[in-house]
Design a protein around this motif. Sequence first.
Motif, PDB file in Angstrom:
ATOM      1  N   SER A 125       0.856  -1.183   0.000  1.00  0.00           N
ATOM      2  CA  SER A 125       0.000   0.000   0.000  1.00  0.00           C
ATOM      3  C   SER A 125       0.892   1.232   0.000  1.00  0.00           C
ATOM      4  O   SER A 125       1.902   1.280   0.713  1.00  0.00           O
ATOM      5  CB  SER A 125      -0.929   0.026   1.221  1.00  0.00           C
ATOM      6  N   ASP A 127       0.899   5.477   0.358  1.00  0.00           N
ATOM      7  CA  ASP A 127       0.130   6.637   0.783  1.00  0.00           C
ATOM      8  C   ASP A 127       1.067   7.624   1.465  1.00  0.00           C
ATOM      9  O   ASP A 127       2.230   7.318   1.742  1.00  0.00           O
ATOM     10  CB  ASP A 127      -0.996   6.228   1.731  1.00  0.00           C
ATOM     11  N   HIS A 158       2.121  -5.641   3.314  1.00  0.00           N
ATOM     12  CA  HIS A 158       1.042  -6.297   4.031  1.00  0.00           C
ATOM     13  C   HIS A 158       1.478  -7.598   4.689  1.00  0.00           C
ATOM     14  O   HIS A 158       0.674  -8.204   5.392  1.00  0.00           O
ATOM     15  CB  HIS A 158      -0.127  -6.544   3.084  1.00  0.00           C
ATOM     16  N   TYR A 161       2.366  -5.869   7.864  1.00  0.00           N
ATOM     17  CA  TYR A 161       2.037  -4.434   7.835  1.00  0.00           C
ATOM     18  C   TYR A 161       3.204  -3.593   8.354  1.00  0.00           C
ATOM     19  O   TYR A 161       3.055  -2.783   9.272  1.00  0.00           O
ATOM     20  CB  TYR A 161       0.758  -4.163   8.625  1.00  0.00           C
ATOM     21  N   ALA A 191      -1.669  -0.987  -3.846  1.00  0.00           N
ATOM     22  CA  ALA A 191      -2.976  -0.374  -3.622  1.00  0.00           C
ATOM     23  C   ALA A 191      -2.766   1.072  -3.179  1.00  0.00           C
ATOM     24  O   ALA A 191      -1.924   1.341  -2.308  1.00  0.00           O
ATOM     25  CB  ALA A 191      -3.767  -1.140  -2.568  1.00  0.00           C
ATOM     26  N   MET A 192      -3.515   2.010  -3.764  1.00  0.00           N
ATOM     27  CA  MET A 192      -3.320   3.429  -3.472  1.00  0.00           C
ATOM     28  C   MET A 192      -4.624   4.169  -3.742  1.00  0.00           C
ATOM     29  O   MET A 192      -5.548   3.635  -4.363  1.00  0.00           O
ATOM     30  CB  MET A 192      -2.184   3.996  -4.327  1.00  0.00           C
ATOM     31  N   ASP A 193      -4.681   5.417  -3.285  1.00  0.00           N
ATOM     32  CA  ASP A 193      -5.891   6.207  -3.479  1.00  0.00           C
ATOM     33  C   ASP A 193      -5.768   7.065  -4.731  1.00  0.00           C
ATOM     34  O   ASP A 193      -4.810   6.952  -5.505  1.00  0.00           O
ATOM     35  CB  ASP A 193      -6.179   7.063  -2.238  1.00  0.00           C
ATOM     36  N   THR A 214      -6.459   1.121  -7.717  1.00  0.00           N
ATOM     37  CA  THR A 214      -6.674   2.490  -7.270  1.00  0.00           C
ATOM     38  C   THR A 214      -8.100   2.917  -7.587  1.00  0.00           C
ATOM     39  O   THR A 214      -8.885   2.146  -8.153  1.00  0.00           O
ATOM     40  CB  THR A 214      -5.659   3.442  -7.931  1.00  0.00           C
ATOM     41  N   TYR A 289      -8.274  -3.464  -2.401  1.00  0.00           N
ATOM     42  CA  TYR A 289      -8.401  -2.039  -2.126  1.00  0.00           C
ATOM     43  C   TYR A 289      -8.902  -1.793  -0.697  1.00  0.00           C
ATOM     44  O   TYR A 289      -8.498  -0.823  -0.048  1.00  0.00           O
ATOM     45  CB  TYR A 289      -9.341  -1.375  -3.132  1.00  0.00           C
ATOM     46  N   ASP A 291      -8.204  -3.597   1.889  1.00  0.00           N
ATOM     47  CA  ASP A 291      -7.078  -3.825   2.795  1.00  0.00           C
ATOM     48  C   ASP A 291      -6.096  -2.661   2.792  1.00  0.00           C
ATOM     49  O   ASP A 291      -5.207  -2.607   3.642  1.00  0.00           O
ATOM     50  CB  ASP A 291      -6.362  -5.120   2.408  1.00  0.00           C
ATOM     51  N   ARG A 292      -6.239  -1.739   1.835  1.00  0.00           N
ATOM     52  CA  ARG A 292      -5.400  -0.543   1.820  1.00  0.00           C
ATOM     53  C   ARG A 292      -5.626   0.312   3.067  1.00  0.00           C
ATOM     54  O   ARG A 292      -4.778   1.148   3.415  1.00  0.00           O
ATOM     55  CB  ARG A 292      -5.723   0.286   0.562  1.00  0.00           C
ATOM     56  N   ILE A 295      -2.823   1.006   5.882  1.00  0.00           N
ATOM     57  CA  ILE A 295      -1.823   2.071   5.918  1.00  0.00           C
ATOM     58  C   ILE A 295      -2.396   3.318   6.587  1.00  0.00           C
ATOM     59  O   ILE A 295      -1.675   4.063   7.256  1.00  0.00           O
ATOM     60  CB  ILE A 295      -1.298   2.379   4.497  1.00  0.00           C
TER      61      ILE A 295
END
Length: 399
Positions: A125, A127, A158, A161, A191-193, A214, A289, A291-292, A295
């Motif tokens: 992840s 962020d 992950h 973590y 995984a990211m926003d 994303t 996503y 599980d993102r 972070i």
Amino acid sequence: MVRHASLFSQLVALFHRGHFFNTVFRHQAERYAKGFSSWDHFVAMLFCQLAQAKSLREICGGLSCCLGKLRHVGVKKAPNKSTLSYANAHRPWQMYRDLFYQTLDVCKMGGPGRHRFRFKNKLLSLDSSTISLCLSLFPWAKFRRTKGAVKLHLLLDHDGYLPTYAYISNGKKHDVTIARKIALSPHSIVAMDRGYNDYRLYAYWTESQIYFVTRLKSNADYTVLEERQPPFNRNILADELVQFNGHYARKNCPHTLRKVTVWDNEQERQIVLLTNHLEFGATTISAIYKDRWEIESFFKALKQNLKVKTFVGTSENALYIQIWTALIAMLLIKYLKFKSRFNWSLSNLVAFLRWNLFTYRDLWEWIDKPFDVLPGTAQSVQYPLPFKGIGQHQLKMGT
């Protein structure tokens, strides 16, 4: 008879002294040191994090009153406030960055093996979190006209973590700029926003066999190439293969991507996901996503339990040292949580460790049985009455 050093001494003993001094020599951190070594400096800043000291006075005073209990870690004299302040301002923060990665290697060997998904790909992840600063105290960290800030960028693995990559930048630097610097292995999943939306980066990752999950921009212009059957009795509304229509979007990312529409029952809204992984099920893409959020929990735990919101120095070097030390302390706490058989929550472990920093117990026994009382530590002692012949009622009356 004391059989163990304090818990704080046993925590500090986890750091390899030879590797530490090699790092000191590589960065020439002892070049202008006069009596206050880099090891004493590191112990003081680690004490700041674990004891949640709020100022230089609390750090120096806390070490002074516990000086006899620090002999096992090689600290003979507590620093003065001016000495610690000067070291924070001038000793290179890059040494603490390298120490963070050395600690990370130790935590990976003792941590859990894999993530909770069935696939064997490395799941990550990406962020960032903004740390607000007072512009009058930190004029070098100008972010807005009346606000200062720095950004902490993290890549979270992950598998346990744990943060595998960290970068501190000024508040104005865009997240995509940092994402382009991170070296990722092929077949890993990130995984990211939406803050990392960059079509050129998507194309580079697709060509390098690096997968991403994303959020799709709300104003994205695309053409649906294929509609797939979504799974039954799931929260998946649509599963489609798409291609961007815009001139620059098509030029920067000519690859076929995948759009998965998910229904969020908690907030009652649709979430549109974008990925370049065409083989996983839509439910798996949605779970990746989701599980993102780990972070986000990591940033929350870091800010609530360690000292990364208030700082004991105002220079850029001092702030970087304190943030890197906080990340090192978080790795230590995660490592203890991995090794413990007790059902610790992260906040409880930090609090109990702060209350028992200088308790003389075996560290590994304490994290498994924190409430057990050692034999001989709590004995019931009966004291005789001061004078014979005095009745109980007379003793209560004071006669």
